[in-house]
Design an enzyme around this catalytic site. Structure first.
Site, PDB file in Angstrom:
ATOM      1  N   CYS A  19       3.293   4.652  -8.203  1.00  0.00           N
ATOM      2  CA  CYS A  19       4.215   3.645  -7.663  1.00  0.00           C
ATOM      3  C   CYS A  19       4.703   4.091  -6.299  1.00  0.00           C
ATOM      4  CB  CYS A  19       5.355   3.357  -8.630  1.00  0.00           C
ATOM      5  SG  CYS A  19       6.228   4.792  -9.156  1.00  0.00           S
ATOM      6  N   GLU A  49       0.844  -5.253  -3.948  1.00  0.00           N
ATOM      7  CA  GLU A  49       0.573  -3.919  -4.491  1.00  0.00           C
ATOM      8  C   GLU A  49      -0.826  -3.906  -5.109  1.00  0.00           C
ATOM      9  OE1 GLU A  49       2.894  -2.548  -7.898  1.00  0.00           O
ATOM     10  OE2 GLU A  49       2.720  -0.495  -7.162  1.00  0.00           O
ATOM     11  N   LYS A  57       7.146   4.108 -26.559  1.00  0.00           N
ATOM     12  CA  LYS A  57       5.838   3.461 -26.566  1.00  0.00           C
ATOM     13  C   LYS A  57       5.077   3.911 -25.318  1.00  0.00           C
ATOM     14  CE  LYS A  57       3.335  -0.650 -25.502  1.00  0.00           C
ATOM     15  NZ  LYS A  57       2.730   0.083 -24.368  1.00  0.00           N
ATOM     16  N   GLU A 114      11.820   0.820 -13.296  1.00  0.00           N
ATOM     17  CA  GLU A 114      11.069   1.447 -12.193  1.00  0.00           C
ATOM     18  C   GLU A 114       9.783   0.657 -12.062  1.00  0.00           C
ATOM     19  OE1 GLU A 114      12.225   3.521 -10.258  1.00  0.00           O
ATOM     20  OE2 GLU A 114      13.882   4.372 -11.402  1.00  0.00           O
TER      21      GLU A 114
HETATM   22  C1  UN1 Z   1       5.006   7.136 -10.403  1.00  0.00           C
HETATM   23  O1  UN1 Z   1       4.110   6.864  -9.630  1.00  0.00           O
HETATM   24  O2  UN1 Z   1       5.266   6.374 -11.369  1.00  0.00           O
HETATM   25  O3  UN1 Z   1       6.811  11.180  -6.370  1.00  0.00           O
HETATM   26  C2  UN1 Z   1       5.813   8.370 -10.320  1.00  0.00           C
HETATM   27  C3  UN1 Z   1       5.739  11.133  -6.965  1.00  0.00           C
HETATM   28  C4  UN1 Z   1       5.641  11.671  -8.380  1.00  0.00           C
HETATM   29  C5  UN1 Z   1       6.084  10.646  -9.361  1.00  0.00           C
HETATM   30  C6  UN1 Z   1       5.404   9.331  -9.248  1.00  0.00           C
HETATM   31  N1  UN1 Z   1       6.432  12.872  -8.477  1.00  0.00           N
HETATM   32  O4  UN1 Z   1       4.742  10.640  -6.464  1.00  0.00           O
END
Ligand code: UN1
Length: 493
Positions: free
Chosen positions: A282, A383, A174, A248
């Site tokens: 993230c 965040e 999804k 994650e």
């Molecule tokens: C994300 O923000 O979900 O290390 C992943 C990084 C990228 C991946 C980010 N290669 O910022």
């Protein structure tokens, strides 16, 4: 208007209900990308049934043969990289040089998964008994549900989908409601590469449908990337169902700059870490912790560069920073700036919507720096997922580490210093899953474990060899060729 369908059992189909939803571009709210199938429980049933049926054959395909298909997936992503980058930029906003990098991460992941199918090592161990051998090897698990966010619409799904399928599982995916077109392209590429019908299925739709995938009894493992709030809710459901889930989730990542650092390098690092992907990673740098000796100087240097960042439509090659994903996110940036200033933060630059009339139809927020923030401030802890960076002052190395670790999350952290002792101490003491020395908090490579501790994850690591721990079970085999009953712990003592 272009209509996009689900991909179930090797066929392109409308949602059973016939319902659809629209997706619009964050750079221009009048640009409707298309009408996408709005899937529901009945579509989940069909996709999971197809994946369950396909699993029976797919698990028996020799792993290196599965790897050959993964290699083709990498080849097709390579061929379509620039075209796909434009599609992704139109639906989620980041500039095309970044979306091309996003596709590259999937290419790297595909080739890694392909090569891993020739390893997937097991272990052979001496038995306690004569004429007996002990071994353990990985087995696939079954149907995997993959639920992801919009900010890395190809890379992050690939981290889950490709190792899961390479290891012999089948997948129901999804994609985010804000990046469904990328999900459709993912299916096109899997189909062209020769992934058999039912091994990979895509259901377009909204969050509630994701929950139905999670709850489905025939879905055995979930790979989730998204907010801590939703991730924890799904984990609760999985806990009750005794189902494996890899999470994650959020981050509030910090870059420390010590008084001996190469300040120009640290400046390039924070600009990229905080405003790359408009702060919507993230792994984004959302806290900057400066040693007191360089505090004022570094803020001046930073302001000078930030105000010059070129903001615009990500499809324009001159753009350095694109929009945020939607109006709700823009309003959230406005809200947090207000809160930060009320709590004593000092606005260095930005803090409001972009005034340029040419960008009035998009969700553009100025890159924002708020200084004099400390661990008691909301902005230091919450965040934002937008281009809002807070700056705090550290009196010493120890204070910098303490500020760094004052955080509910634990994804990535960075330190800029030339002092090798500080660098190693920080590597040891930063409470994160990913630690950077003299480089920003973003930029993970596909062949290394990716994930966080504390509020960010639940102990799993995507990327590299560790992704295969999520999508396989160990089977232990005792193989006795003694032709007699040998009772462990009894006959050999
Ligand atoms: C994300 O923000 O979900 O290390 C992943 C990084 C990228 C991946 C980010 N290669 O910022």
């Amino acid at each position: 208007m272009t209509k996009f369908k689900n991909y179930i059992d090797g066929k392109w189909v409308d949602a059973v209900s016939g319902k659809t939803f629209k997706n619009i571009s964050p750079a221009n709210q009048n640009d409707i990308i298309g009408e996408f199938a709005l899937s529901d429980k009945e579509d989940v049933e069909l996709a999971v049934a197809a994946a369950k049926k396909a699993y029976e054959k797919w698990r028996l395909v020799p792993a290196p043969k599965r790897g050959e298909i993964m290699r083709k997936v990498g080849d097709i992503f390579t061929r379509r990289k620039q075209e796909l980058a434009k599609i992704m930029t139109r639906e989620m906003g980041k500039p095309t040089f970044e979306t091309a990098g996003d596709v590259q991460e999937a290419i790297d992941t595909a080739y890694y998964a392909s090569s891993e199918t020739r390893r997937l090592f097991g272990t052979t161990v001496p038995s306690e008994m004569d004429n007996k051998i002990n071994l353990a090897f990985r087995t696939p698990i079954g149907v995997v549900g993959v639920i992801t966010a919009w900010n890395f619409p190809i890379a992050v799904p690939s981290w889950k989908i490709l190792p899961a399928i390479a290891a012999g599982n089948t997948v129901v995916f999804k994609p985010s409601k804000d990046a469904p077109h990328s999900g459709v392209i993912f299916a096109e590429i899997m189909e062209e590469a020769g992934v058999p019908a039912g091994v990979f299925n895509v259901l377009l739709g909204k969050g509630s449908m994701g929950e139905q995938i999670v709850r489905h009894p025939d879905v055995k493992v979930i790979g989730f990337t998204g907010s801590t709030e939703i991730g924890c809710q799904l984990a609760e459901i999985c806990g009750k169902l005794n189902k494996r889930i890899s999470l994650e989730m959020g981050g509030k990542n910090a870059q420390i700059v010590m008084n001996d650092a190469n300040l120009d390098l640290a400046l390039d690092g924070v600009l990229w870490g905080a405003f790359g992907t408009t702060g919507q990673r993230c792994t984004a740098t959302s806290r900057l912790i400066l040693h007191k000796d360089i505090y004022d100087k570094f803020i001046d240097m930073l302001k000078e560069r930030v105000v010059k960042l070129r903001i615009g439509d990500g499809l324009d090659p001159k753009t350095e920073m694109g929009p945020v994903i939607h109006m709700q996110s823009l309003e959230n940036c406005e809200r947090i700036v207000k809160v930060a200033l009320k709590e004593g933060g000092r606005l260095i630059c930005g803090g409001k919507r972009v005034a340029d009339p040419a960008l009035k139809d998009g969700c553009f927020f100025e890159p924002t720096i708020i200084a004099d923030v400390n661990e008691n401030h909301t902005l230091f802890n919450e965040e934002v997922f937008g281009p809002v960076l807070c700056v705090a002052k550290a009196d010493s190395f120890e204070h910098a580490i303490a500020l760094h670790n004052h955080c509910e999350y634990g994804l990535s952290g960075s330190i800029y210093t030339k002092n090798v002792n500080w660098a190693w101490e920080a590597t040891r003491d930063m409470e994160v899953g990913i630690c950077y020395v003299n480089s920003p908090t973003i930029g993970a490579e596909a062949n290394m474990p990716f994930g966080g501790i504390k509020g960010t994850g639940n102990g799993n690591r995507e990327g590299g060899w560790t992704a295969f721990d999520i999508f396989t079970e160990w089977k232990t085999v005792y193989f006795d060729y003694s032709d007699k009953l040998q009772r462990a712990q009894i006959d050999n003592h």
